[in-house]
Structure formats: structure tokens, C-alpha cells
Design an enzyme around this catalytic site. Structure first.
Site, PDB file in Angstrom:
ATOM      1  N   GLU A 192      49.229  61.715  -0.337  1.00  0.00           N
ATOM      2  CA  GLU A 192      49.111  63.199   0.028  1.00  0.00           C
ATOM      3  C   GLU A 192      48.156  63.411   1.198  1.00  0.00           C
ATOM      4  O   GLU A 192      47.074  63.974   1.058  1.00  0.00           O
ATOM      5  CB  GLU A 192      48.505  63.904  -1.213  1.00  0.00           C
ATOM      6  CG  GLU A 192      49.362  63.702  -2.422  1.00  0.00           C
ATOM      7  CD  GLU A 192      49.075  64.579  -3.752  1.00  0.00           C
ATOM      8  OE1 GLU A 192      47.826  64.613  -3.861  1.00  0.00           O
ATOM      9  OE2 GLU A 192      49.722  64.960  -4.750  1.00  0.00           O
ATOM     10  N   ASP A 242      53.605  63.471 -12.165  1.00  0.00           N
ATOM     11  CA  ASP A 242      51.946  63.982 -12.145  1.00  0.00           C
ATOM     12  C   ASP A 242      51.546  64.727 -13.370  1.00  0.00           C
ATOM     13  O   ASP A 242      51.712  65.955 -13.074  1.00  0.00           O
ATOM     14  CB  ASP A 242      52.055  64.527 -10.829  1.00  0.00           C
ATOM     15  CG  ASP A 242      50.604  64.871 -10.285  1.00  0.00           C
ATOM     16  OD1 ASP A 242      49.870  64.550 -10.916  1.00  0.00           O
ATOM     17  OD2 ASP A 242      50.513  65.702  -9.389  1.00  0.00           O
ATOM     18  N   GLU A 248      45.233  70.568 -15.556  1.00  0.00           N
ATOM     19  CA  GLU A 248      45.965  71.065 -14.413  1.00  0.00           C
ATOM     20  C   GLU A 248      47.307  71.809 -14.556  1.00  0.00           C
ATOM     21  O   GLU A 248      47.592  72.809 -14.489  1.00  0.00           O
ATOM     22  CB  GLU A 248      46.097  69.844 -13.239  1.00  0.00           C
ATOM     23  CG  GLU A 248      46.780  70.448 -11.971  1.00  0.00           C
ATOM     24  CD  GLU A 248      46.813  69.234 -11.038  1.00  0.00           C
ATOM     25  OE1 GLU A 248      46.431  68.315 -11.223  1.00  0.00           O
ATOM     26  OE2 GLU A 248      47.479  69.560  -9.801  1.00  0.00           O
TER      27      GLU A 248
END
Ligand code: GCW
Length: 677
Positions: free
Chosen positions: A276, A355, A383
């Protein structure tokens, strides 16, 4: 202002008679064979003092003694019997209790467990417990930035950093006590995306505070770790970070020496490289092993560890490209490096290949590597699972991951990350942490169960999720419920109700989220709220590929071939829709909406039903919570109630957006005739 989490001691709530007996027995505490100057020993003494003086409401006599006494409570360092690294024994003696360990961490854990058992009313009968932690490393990863904000933080700002400075105060000590009490022995304080001032955490600017923090942590048996930028030498003026460049090697050697001189208690570095947008060895056509090993050699003379993340994938892929599959990336990059890492490198692998979704298969790297230190990374910061506004108790999910049979020597994930299969000590579990500077540390009070639970589970992977939930409920709400009430019906109601809510929460969340393991369908970037096509035509590699006939990703041999990264037994199981666990069906297969599931329902009807059920479940959880009004303290009640209010509405939003999307795509009606839009 901050709460004491589950260490909020109150006067003992047993019947008077039992309480008096225990209080008499425990009126003396002896430390035997212990060094009074040892930092952990001092902490244990303080902990016992704090706990007992509140629990029994009077002063306790605490002494160091050379005599081998077994009256009162005796804490002993013993060498004749092997209790294992950080292990302890708690047993009943003639006239009291004995806690034994081979070293101080073990004694600390034994002491905390003893206090907990006392509070839970578990010391009324004979006890004889021996427990050695299942995982050598039990770690928390904070994604805190030095500016004070937290990446994926849902409970306020950082309590480690503010305005590019470190914060060290009484809250730091409270943190160390709380996490140590559940067995955490390693903490990374800063974000893996190392930005701005964080590059200078290991420099003159912050050495003094880092040393202070490492000492506070060490008082509680915790090793301080720091996330470092792979290209750090370049921040300091070098023109390269090539792991094979002699200048880079010398730079890191010098850096590690300097770091050791200034923060001798530092445990090592955590690194997110080539991921990323982060720099890494790929820039120089080097492998992940080249990068990790270079750092590992530099830190090895000081006993340090390099924890290297496997979250490496192409986040700029073309959504039109059918062949590239993000799920494959970790294995494709790391599998062939098995056995090529230095002994002080640990690969930190996320539980799934994508993820932290509400459901994913286990990463095939577990079971793919036989000669490499591995650590399991999970996320208790929610998240993708409701961001600590929805209740979502994740311990049942982590247990499923831990017990997954990789079929590498019939080892489960727990067998691998505990070091049991390979006989290695550099292994364990890490959680992306869910804390912030909110009064209750975790935003949602019920999210505290994930913090407590992760610690307990990483120490003892055999604990049932339900037991962890009910212990937490009782310990945390003890003060909220008030004196004596755990002996009566109200106390039981509180614990049972809260445990029940926690145990229902993850399945409910899964029901109103993306269906059958396909994942995502959330608002890009913030990852909160439904947006079915939010990531569909994006470069992130997370596609559901729904059209009017079918949905899902074919990851079998005829598709992306991801299944073949698993050992044969698992590859076979996932390859066929008949044997693939249904909760993962759309992760592995592309199927028509009228495909019939084992329940007899079609996929489309399953989507409608589960989404209605999920939102319904939330209403029930909220009703259950409402029944606790007046039984627990008002502030805990109100804080969670306002979050439940939101969750009720927001789960309906998930339900209606997802259901309406598929209704519009397919034109197929709900066979129960409920509202679709
Ligand atoms: O889940 C993703 C998050 C990023 C995070 C990344 C990672 C720290 O959206 O915020 O970056 O994972 O795990 O590195």
C-alpha cells in the site's frame, strides 16, 4: 479520565461467611525466593496490595521471606519443577494458597489470575492449575500516529502520542497493568504506516521517552516494539535502501547499536514493506527475505526481533483483469521463501488472504510454510466489523481461525503459531488494537470484551469464547453492578444477558453484511456502511462481480487457481460448491442466484432471509440490553444504549441496501413478500 477496565476492583461479593474465611486466609502474603528489587516483583506486590485492600476492605500484610511458608498466600520462584516459560501454578496449600513460577513473568500472570479467580468466586474449593502460555508472543499492534490520531481508531485519539511528542503518564501505567493482566507481553506503539515524526522515534529526539516507556512496560513483563519505515536510511540522507548495499547494511548496524545503547529493553521492529505504497526491497529487485534478513542481522546482536508483515499485494490492479487475484498475493510472494529467513525474523500473517473481513478463509500461508517463524495477525479494531459502534465480539471468529486444520502435518493454525509444530520460540499472535483515549478505552463498552478476550485467548487458545465473554462481563461490570449483587439473581442476569449478547453479535453482523464470504460491499476508504459496488470498479482487487445471473469469484483451478495454494485436503474441500463450507461459498465460487443451498433456499433467498434476520437480531440484542437498565451503572448503560440505537438503524440500512441491490439486479422477488426497494 479513564476507566480501570476489568481491573476495577470492588469489595468481594461472596456470602459473608465465605468472604470472612478467605479474608482470614489471605491476610498474609509472602514472597519466597523472590528478589524484592526485581521490577516485576515490585509490580506484583503493588497489584496484590491494590486488589486485596479493596476486595477485603482492609490492609494486608505483605512480606518477603526466606522460610518456605505455605500459609496465607505464598508467591514463589521455584526451580525444581519446570513450569515452562512464563508459566505458573496456582494451588491450595495446607492453610492457604501458593502461586509458583520459574521466573517473574510467570509469577505476574499467576498473581493476576489469582486475583481474577478470587473476584470470580472460583477460590472457594481446592485449586490446582498449571498454565504455560500457548503462544510465546502475545502482542498488541497500535496503529497510532505521532500526530495523535489513530489509523482505523474508533475510540478517540492516541494515549501514546500527541502533537508529535510521546505521552507518558498514569494512563500509561494503567494500560500496562490491564494488558499484562490478560497476558500480553509485547506492544508495538506506532502505526505500521510510519509517517512524519514517527521516523524519528528511534533517534535522539525520543530516546529518553522511549526508554522510560520501555521501563514502564518492563515492570509488567511487556516488551516495547516499534514500527519502522523500511527506507529509514533515506530519511536520514542515504540515497538507497537496497538491502544488499553495503552502505545500507552499515547504516542499520550502526542504528541498531545506537538504539540498543539508548533503549536496551526494546524488543525489536515491526515492518510493513512493499505494501500500500510503503517502501520495501522490491524497489531494488530484492526479495522480502533480503529485506527482512538485513534488518534481522543488524538487530540480532541485541537479541532483537524483526516482525515482517506478509500483507503484500498489488493495490493498483486493473479491475478488468480477470486473472490477477489479490487473495493469491501473500502466498505467491512468500511461499517460496520458506526456510530462507533469519531465526530472529517472524512473518506476521493476517488471518485471511484479504483483509479482516467479517468472514474469509484462513490464509494458505499457514500450512504453506514449514520452516519459517509465523505469527497470526487479527484485528480487534473493528475496521470492517462495525467500528466499535456495532457490537461484534470477535473471539468466536478467532477460535475458528485457530482451530482450522491446515493439513500440514495435521497442524491447526494454533499449532503453528504457538511454535508447537516446528519447535520454535519466535511465534505467536498479534492483534491490531482497539483502544484510544476515550474514557472507557474502546468506544463501545462491549468492545472491551475483544481486548480482554484477545489477551486471554492468545495466552490460552483452548478457552471457550463463551467463558471468556462471561468472565469479562462479570469482571468489567462488577463495579457497575455494585456490591454483593453477583450473589443474587440480578448479578447472574447481568452476566448471562451480556454474554448472550456478545455471543450473538458476530453471527448477527455477518448476516446483515456482505453475503456468503464475498466480503467488502462497504463504503470505500472509511469502510463503514453499505456500498455494494463501492470497490467494484476500483484498483483494490476486492470484487464480487455480481451481474443479473450470478455472483462470486471463481477461485478454483478453472478460475484464479487460488484454491491450489492450500494443502490437498483443503483444496479439494474448497474446490467443489458441494463441499465448500457455505459461509465461504461466494469467496470460492461464482454461482447463479438460483443455486440451491443445503438449507433448501436459493442464494438470492438466503441473501434476503439472512439480512432480515440479522437486523432482527440487532433489535433483540438491544431489547436484551434494555432489560439491564437499573441493574448496571447508568453511564455504562447509556453509552452502550446510544450505540445500540445507532446499530439498530444502521443494520437496517445494510439490510435494505444489500437486499434492494440484489432485487434490482435479479428481479427476483422475496418469497416472503417483505419490503424491498
Ligand atoms: O485494512 C487495511 C487498512 C489500512 C491498514 C492496512 C494494513 C495500516 O485499511 O488502514 O494500514 O490494512 O494492515 O497495513
Amino acid at each position: 479520565m479513564y476507566s480501570s477496565l476489568w481491573l476495577n476492583y470492588t469489595k468481594l461479593t461472596l456470602s459473608d461467611e465465605k468472604e470472612k474465611r478467605l479474608s482470614d486466609i489471605l491476610s498474609d502474603v509472602f514472597f519466597i525466593g523472590c528478589d524484592p528489587e526485581n521490577r516485576i516483583c515490585k509490580s506484583i506486590k503493588n497489584e496484590i496490595d491494590t486488589a486485596f485492600s479493596t476486595i477485603f476492605d482492609r490492609k494486608i500484610n505483605i512480606e518477603f521471606s526466606d522460610e518456605d511458608r505455605e500459609t496465607g498466600l505464598s508467591l514463589k520462584i521455584v526451580s525444581k519443577e519446570k513450569l515452562g516459560d512464563e508459566g505458573y501454578r496456582i494451588k491450595t496449600s495446607e492453610e492457604g494458597f501458593v502461586i509458583e513460577a520459574n521466573e517473574y513473568n510467570g509469577l505476574l500472570y499467576g498473581a493476576f489470575r489469582f486475583i481474577e479467580m478470587l473476584r470470580l468466586g472460583k477460590l472457594t474449593e481446592e485449586v490446582n492449575i498449571i498454565k504455560t502460555p500457548d503462544n510465546p508472543l502475545r502482542m498488541l499492534n497500535h496503529w497510532d500516529n505521532m500526530t495523535g490520531d489513530i489509523e482505523r481508531g474508533y475510540s478517540g485519539n492516541s494515549f501514546f502520542f500527541e502533537d508529535n511528542e510521546m505521552i507518558i503518564n498514569d494512563r500509561t501505567v494503567m494500560y500496562a497493568r490491564a494488558v499484562a493482566s490478560v497476558g500480553i507481553n509485547a506492544v508495538v506503539i506506532n502505526n505500521v504506516n510510519v509517517k512524519g515524526e514517527a521516523s524519528y522515534l528511534i533517534s535522539e529526539r525520543h530516546y529518553e521517552n522511549m526508554r522510560k516507556l520501555s521501563e514502564i512496560f518492563a515492570d509488567y513483563g511487556i516488551k516495547l516494539f516499534v514500527s519502522v519505515n523500511y527506507a529509514l536510511p533515506m530519511e536520514y540522507g542515504l540515497d538507497s535502501a537496497d538491502p544488499l548495499d553495503e552502505r545500507v547494511i552499515v547504516w542499520w548496524n550502526n542504528k541498531c547499536k545506537e538504539v540498543h545503547e539508548n533503549i536496551p529493553l526494546l524488543g525489536g521492529f515491526l515492518v510493513k514493506a512493499d505494501s500500500e505504497g510503503r517502501p520495501g526491497p522490491f524497489t531494488y529487485q530484492r526479495t522480502q527475505a533480503d529485506g527482512a534478513n538485513m534488518l534481522a542481522r543488524a538487530i540480532a546482536p541485541y537479541g532483537g526481533l524483526i516482525i515482517w508483515r506478509c500483507f503484500v499485494y498489488n493495490c493498483k490492479q486493473d479491475w478488468r483483469d480477470e486473472k490477477t487475484d489479490r487473495a493469491r498475493a501473500g502466498y505467491d510472494y512468500f511461499r517460496d521463501l520458506d526456510g530462507k529467513f533469519e531465526r530472529n525474523v517472524i512473518l506476521q500473517i493476517k488471518n485471511g488472504p484479504m483483509d479482516f473481513q467479517v468472514r474469509e478463509p484462513v490464509s494458505p500461508l499457514f500450512g504453506g510454510m514449514e520452516h519459517t517463524n509465523q505469527m497470526l495477525e487479527v484485528q480487534i479494531a473493528q475496521e470492517y466489523t462495525g467500528q466499535q459502534r456495532h457490537v461484534c465480539y470477535l473471539i468466536p471468529w478467532f477460535k475458528e481461525v485457530l482451530t482450522f486444520n491446515t493439513h500440514m502435518k495435521e497442524a491447526s493454525v494454533a499449532d503453528i503459531v504457538s511454535g508447537r509444530v516446528m519447535g520454535n520460540k519466535n511465534a505467536g499472535m498479534a492483534a491490531v488494537c482497539n483502544t484510544g483515549n476515550d474514557y472507557n478505552w474502546t468506544g463501545h463498552d462491549l468492545a472491551g470484551a475483544n481486548l480482554y478476550g484477545f489477551g486471554r485467548l492468545s495466552f490460552d487458545t483452548s478457552l471457550p469464547a463463551e467463558d471468556i465473554a462471561s468472565e469479562w462481563a462479570r469482571l468489567y461490570l462488577a463495579s457497575a453492578v455494585g456490591e454483593k449483587s453477583f450473589e443474587n439473581i440480578n448479578g447472574k442476569t447481568v452476566v448471562d444477558t451480556v454474554t448472550d449478547i456478545l455471543m450473538r453479535s458476530w453471527p448477527a453482523y455477518e448476516k446483515y453484511n456482505a453475503p456468503l464470504g464475498i466480503g467488502w460491499m462497504c463504503v470505500p476508504n472509511i469502510h463503514y456502511g453499505p456500498d455494494v459496488d463501492g470497490y467494484e470498479y476500483s484498483p483494490w482487487g476486492t470484487y464480487h462481480k455480481a451481474d443479473h445471473n450470478a455472483i462470486g469469484r471463481d477461485r478454483t483451478e478453472s478460475g484464479t487457481g487460488f484454491v491450489s495454494q492450500y494443502r490437498k485436503e483443503n483444496a479439494d474441500m474448497y474446490s467443489s460448491p458441494e463441499t465448500c463450507p457455505e459461509e465461504l461459498l461466494l469467496f470460492f465460487h461464482r454461482l447463479p442466484y438460483n443455486y440451491v443451498l443445503k438449507s433448501g433456499r436459493t442464494i438470492i433467498q438466503h441473501i434476503y432471509d439472512t439480512h432480515f434476520e440479522g437486523a432482527e437480531e440487532v433489535l433483540k440484542m438491544y431489547e436484551a440490553w434494555k432489560s439491564l437498565k437499573g441493574l448496571i451503572s447508568d453511564d455504562v448503560y447509556e453509552r452502550a444504549a446510544s450505540r445500540f440505537e445507532h446499530q439498530v438503524e444502521h443494520s437496517k440500512e445494510w439490510r435494505d441496501v444489500i437486499n434492494s441491490y440484489f432485487f434490482r439486479k435479479t428481479g427476483i422477488k422475496d418469497d416472503k413478500g417483505r419490503d424491498l426497494y
